[in-house]
Write a protein that holds these residues in place. Structure first.
Motif, PDB file in Angstrom:
ATOM      1  N   GLU A 125       0.835  -1.209   0.000  1.00  0.00           N
ATOM      2  CA  GLU A 125       0.000   0.000   0.000  1.00  0.00           C
ATOM      3  C   GLU A 125       0.867   1.255   0.000  1.00  0.00           C
ATOM      4  O   GLU A 125       2.024   1.240   0.429  1.00  0.00           O
ATOM      5  CB  GLU A 125      -0.938   0.001   1.210  1.00  0.00           C
ATOM      6  N   PHE A 126       0.256   2.339  -0.491  1.00  0.00           N
ATOM      7  CA  PHE A 126       0.943   3.632  -0.465  1.00  0.00           C
ATOM      8  C   PHE A 126       1.196   4.036   0.986  1.00  0.00           C
ATOM      9  O   PHE A 126       0.386   3.753   1.882  1.00  0.00           O
ATOM     10  CB  PHE A 126       0.085   4.709  -1.142  1.00  0.00           C
ATOM     11  N   GLY A 127       2.322   4.715   1.208  1.00  0.00           N
ATOM     12  CA  GLY A 127       2.609   5.245   2.539  1.00  0.00           C
ATOM     13  C   GLY A 127       3.208   4.227   3.490  1.00  0.00           C
ATOM     14  O   GLY A 127       3.446   4.544   4.653  1.00  0.00           O
ATOM     15  N   ASP A 128       3.493   3.034   3.009  1.00  0.00           N
ATOM     16  CA  ASP A 128       3.994   1.977   3.894  1.00  0.00           C
ATOM     17  C   ASP A 128       5.427   1.601   3.503  1.00  0.00           C
ATOM     18  O   ASP A 128       5.664   1.065   2.422  1.00  0.00           O
ATOM     19  CB  ASP A 128       3.066   0.751   3.781  1.00  0.00           C
ATOM     20  N   LEU A 129       6.357   1.878   4.391  1.00  0.00           N
ATOM     21  CA  LEU A 129       7.774   1.627   4.091  1.00  0.00           C
ATOM     22  C   LEU A 129       8.022   0.153   3.786  1.00  0.00           C
ATOM     23  O   LEU A 129       8.766  -0.180   2.858  1.00  0.00           O
ATOM     24  CB  LEU A 129       8.648   2.084   5.276  1.00  0.00           C
ATOM     25  N   GLU A 130       7.411  -0.729   4.563  1.00  0.00           N
ATOM     26  CA  GLU A 130       7.657  -2.161   4.333  1.00  0.00           C
ATOM     27  C   GLU A 130       7.219  -2.587   2.931  1.00  0.00           C
ATOM     28  O   GLU A 130       7.879  -3.396   2.284  1.00  0.00           O
ATOM     29  CB  GLU A 130       6.932  -2.998   5.391  1.00  0.00           C
ATOM     30  N   SER A 131       6.096  -2.039   2.457  1.00  0.00           N
ATOM     31  CA  SER A 131       5.641  -2.368   1.100  1.00  0.00           C
ATOM     32  C   SER A 131       6.674  -1.908   0.069  1.00  0.00           C
ATOM     33  O   SER A 131       7.029  -2.649  -0.859  1.00  0.00           O
ATOM     34  CB  SER A 131       4.317  -1.650   0.787  1.00  0.00           C
ATOM     35  N   VAL A 132       7.148  -0.675   0.246  1.00  0.00           N
ATOM     36  CA  VAL A 132       8.081  -0.110  -0.737  1.00  0.00           C
ATOM     37  C   VAL A 132       9.400  -0.877  -0.733  1.00  0.00           C
ATOM     38  O   VAL A 132       9.944  -1.236  -1.794  1.00  0.00           O
ATOM     39  CB  VAL A 132       8.298   1.400  -0.452  1.00  0.00           C
ATOM     40  N   VAL A 133       9.897  -1.182   0.463  1.00  0.00           N
ATOM     41  CA  VAL A 133      11.169  -1.916   0.567  1.00  0.00           C
ATOM     42  C   VAL A 133      11.016  -3.318  -0.034  1.00  0.00           C
ATOM     43  O   VAL A 133      11.905  -3.803  -0.747  1.00  0.00           O
ATOM     44  CB  VAL A 133      11.616  -1.974   2.053  1.00  0.00           C
ATOM     45  N   HIS A 134       9.887  -3.951   0.215  1.00  0.00           N
ATOM     46  CA  HIS A 134       9.641  -5.280  -0.357  1.00  0.00           C
ATOM     47  C   HIS A 134       9.697  -5.216  -1.889  1.00  0.00           C
ATOM     48  O   HIS A 134      10.355  -6.038  -2.539  1.00  0.00           O
ATOM     49  CB  HIS A 134       8.268  -5.781   0.106  1.00  0.00           C
ATOM     50  N   LEU A 135       9.034  -4.212  -2.453  1.00  0.00           N
ATOM     51  CA  LEU A 135       9.006  -4.089  -3.924  1.00  0.00           C
ATOM     52  C   LEU A 135      10.391  -3.752  -4.479  1.00  0.00           C
ATOM     53  O   LEU A 135      10.795  -4.273  -5.519  1.00  0.00           O
ATOM     54  CB  LEU A 135       7.987  -3.022  -4.337  1.00  0.00           C
ATOM     55  N   LEU A 136      11.130  -2.891  -3.781  1.00  0.00           N
ATOM     56  CA  LEU A 136      12.482  -2.539  -4.258  1.00  0.00           C
ATOM     57  C   LEU A 136      13.381  -3.777  -4.279  1.00  0.00           C
ATOM     58  O   LEU A 136      14.148  -3.981  -5.229  1.00  0.00           O
ATOM     59  CB  LEU A 136      13.106  -1.453  -3.369  1.00  0.00           C
ATOM     60  N   ASN A 137      13.273  -4.593  -3.237  1.00  0.00           N
ATOM     61  CA  ASN A 137      14.086  -5.816  -3.225  1.00  0.00           C
ATOM     62  C   ASN A 137      13.674  -6.775  -4.335  1.00  0.00           C
ATOM     63  O   ASN A 137      14.525  -7.380  -4.989  1.00  0.00           O
ATOM     64  CB  ASN A 137      13.978  -6.508  -1.859  1.00  0.00           C
ATOM     65  N   LEU A 138      12.356  -6.878  -4.557  1.00  0.00           N
ATOM     66  CA  LEU A 138      11.885  -7.765  -5.641  1.00  0.00           C
ATOM     67  C   LEU A 138      12.486  -7.346  -6.978  1.00  0.00           C
ATOM     68  O   LEU A 138      13.033  -8.159  -7.724  1.00  0.00           O
ATOM     69  CB  LEU A 138      10.359  -7.692  -5.775  1.00  0.00           C
TER      70      LEU A 138
END
Ligand code: SF4
Length: 634
Positions: free
Chosen positions: A374-387
């Motif tokens: 989701e937007f605004g969620d660091l864990e989501s963004v970090v997960h996607l960057l690692n992917l």
């Protein structure tokens, strides 16, 4: 010629052949250096139709005639190749200290072709050139690798590295240097990775001749004095580019929620002041720079802590706006992760925002991502960057190709909110209320990149035209109607800016001394003349700039079937949806208006109605002789 080191280093990784060529004087006069050298060499030496990851693709490193001399901010280095991100012309530049070191080693330019048999790095120490094993560094993060190599080779080596993303040919992998300087755009790191090259290390102990050393020294000294007396000198440096965050948000040009809208409510949590309060340890500057705009700092988040450089404005706007991360610490952590993976923060953040919107709309399944995002969620963004940065699983593989290719495969309307031009993800300005800036993005010669022309000031009623004035000149509260500008005027502003900015890329200097401080352009013509011994005016430099702009356009024409106006449009979100809220609520630019902008732009450039340079224009700018086979083919 004076000012230059005088040699081109050519390295064929397949045959391990190393050749030192004399730098042709004609090339210096006609293309000056940096981006000019990149454009000319790519056009003339890259076999047409070469795939970006084919070993015949070129990886070019080029400096300019002013790189490494004693004058303000003379440390820029340029990289060029056929882009894996776009399939078209690509260059990207960075500050730091690499370019000057390369010149002190004796080379203005390095042209790397072929592919090393095993992971390797290029070693340059003055005359000593080697292709060395890099097994110990392969797999390491870009920052980690640089630290290891500094330890192994010595602190006095200047080093370019790639991260795991470059090794795995992520289309927007970058080149890293100096623990936080990146040539971020267009996938230069992926090209190096495709050649099995983890790093390039250089140490130079020589010097560069100037035509009139005494005068060059005096003029350089004078230039430092003039820069230090500019009103922006004290005002701009402390926050650097992050200083425009609030203003861009307040005028409704801040990308939010994957460019769905153009304003956020938390800019005070991610602005330049927060960089200073919450992150900064020290200022950090490039070679010979009196205005160290880099901010080296430390961040602490729920996911961990890190030392990193930045974030600067683009990273703030894309992670803090487009992905909606809530604090400067979170933005900085995402910045750090991109730096270590070796991906461009702009494309990485844009691709993460695109994936989150796809997930929200049910176009990507939770099982494919591995978790809800989701937007605004660091864990989501970090997960996607690692992917995407590690190309983990099939979704990571898809996202690693950037939003254009990902949306073409995901389909179902995702193409409408894949925010790019020509395959390059959009940088930090939402332009539905900024037609001139929209045109600048549409026509930028590497894809949607603001550094080719920055004309936001022209679109904002009453706004100043340089960032210092924006920060200190009282325009913060300027809520705007759109400035009334004709398409012809927009085209003129954009073309003027598209010529001024590349002129700095030819010379090998940072443009921010002009853009942010107002250090007059005439100084650069004078410095060039004294250093090289070749009399030149600023207008002469602008003419070379125009030639290079036409040359890069012709590279696209040659490499891409059916290249033309169709490649200059932004994504449908920008002409089908109005801005839904904030200071620019209700604004938009229709497709018809975009065509009017393009019509005016093509006419002013002397291009045909499809955006192709005409024979007359190519003759006028001095390129027709290079284009003869292509023109005959037409
Ligand atoms: S102004 Fe910033 S980017 Fe430009 S040379 Fe100085 S430190 Fe580097």
């Amino acid at each position: 010629m004076f000012g230059y080191a005088g040699k081109i280093l050519r390295i064929n990784l397949t045959t391990r052949e190393i050749v030192k060529d004399i730098l042709p004087e004609k090339m210096c006069v006609e293309f000056i250096g940096g981006r000019g050298f990149v454009a000319k060499t790519l056009y003339e030496e890259l076999p047409p139709g070469t795939h970006p990851f084919d070993e015949n693709n070129l990886f070019i490193i080029a400096t300019g005639p002013l790189s490494g001399h004693f004058l303000p901010a003379s440390g820029k280095t340029h990289f060029g190749s056929k882009s894996p991100a776009t399939g078209g012309y690509a260059d990207s530049n960075m500050g730091g200290h690499f370019g000057p070191a390369l010149k002190y080693a004796g080379y203005d330019m390095v042209v790397i072709t072929g592919k090393a048999e095993t992971p390797s790095f290029v070693f340059i120490e003055d005359d000593k050139i080697d292709i060395r094993p890099a097994a110990a560094y392969w797999g390491k993060g870009a920052l980690t690798c640089e630290a290891m190599m500094k330890k192994d080779l010595g602190e006095d080596f200047q080093i370019l590295t790639i991260g795991p993303a470059g090794e795995k040919k992520v289309n927007f992998a970058c080149i890293s240097h100096d623990f936080g300087r990146q040539a971020g755009r267009t996938g230069m790191g992926a090209v190096l990775g495709s050649k099995n090259i983890k790093a390039v290390a250089v140490k130079g102990t020589g010097s560069i001749l100037a035509a009139d050393v005494k005068k060059a020294f005096a003029l350089g000294k004078e230039a430092f004095r003039k820069v230090s007396e500019k009103p922006g000198f004290k005002g701009w440096t402390p926050e650097g580019t992050a200083g425009i965050t609030d203003w861009i948000n307040e005028v409704g040009a801040f990308p939010a929620r994957n460019f769905k809208t153009s304003h956020i409510g938390h800019s005070s949590m991610i602005n330049g002041k927060k960089v200073l309060e919450r992150l900064k340890i020290t200022d950090k500057g490039c070679y010979c720079c009196p205005t160290p705009c880099g901010k080296y700092g430390h961040t602490q988040t729920i996911l961990g802590s890190a030392f990193m450089e930045g974030p600067e404005f683009e990273t703030i706007s894309l992670f803090g706006g487009s992905c909606l991360l809530k604090t400067i610490e979170e933005v900085a952590y995402a910045n750090y992760l991109c730096d270590e993976l070796g991906i461009d923060t702009i494309s990485g953040a844009s691709t993460a925002a695109f994936a989150i919107e796809c997930f929200e709309k049910g176009l990507i399944a939770e099982k494919d991502i591995g978790r809800p995002v989701e937007f605004g969620d660091l864990e989501s963004v970090v997960h996607l960057l690692n992917l995407m940065g590690q190309r983990e699983n099939s979704l990571g593989d898809l996202l690693s190709q950037g939003v254009k290719i990902a949306s073409e495969k995901i389909k179902n309307g995702s193409e409408k909110f894949a925010i790019h031009v020509k395959g390059l993800e959009w940088t930090g300005y939402e332009c539905r209320n900024a037609p001139s800036m929209m045109l600048a993005y549409m026509t930028a010669d590497v894809g949607a990149h603001h550094n080719r022309a920055w004309v936001m000031g022209h679109d904002v009623v009453g706004a100043a035209t340089n960032v210092h004035d924006l920060i200190t000149g009282g325009t913060h509260n300027e809520k705007r109607p759109r400035a009334v500008i004709s398409p012809e005027d927009s085209a003129q502003y954009v073309i003027e800016s598209q010529h001024i900015r590349p002129a700095f890329d030819l010379l090998g200097c940072c443009r921010l001394q002009l853009m942010e401080l107002g250090f007059e352009v005439e100084n650069y013509a004078e410095l060039y003349s004294v250093i090289t011994g070749e009399k030149i005016t600023w207008e002469d430099l602008i003419r070379v700039s125009e030639k290079v702009w036409n040359l890069t356009r012709m590279f696209w024409v040659r490499e891409m079937k059916n290249f033309g106006r169709n490649m200059d449009y932004p994504p449908p979100r920008f002409y089908e949806e109005l801005i839904p809220g904030g200071p620019c609520k209700g604004y938009g630019i229709s497709l018809d208006d975009m065509d009017r902008l393009l019509d005016a732009y093509y006419a002013a450039r002397g291009w045909d109605n499809n955006g192709l340079p005409t024979r007359e224009t190519l003759e006028r700018v001095g390129l027709a002789h290079m284009m003869e086979p292509l023109l005959k083919g037409n």
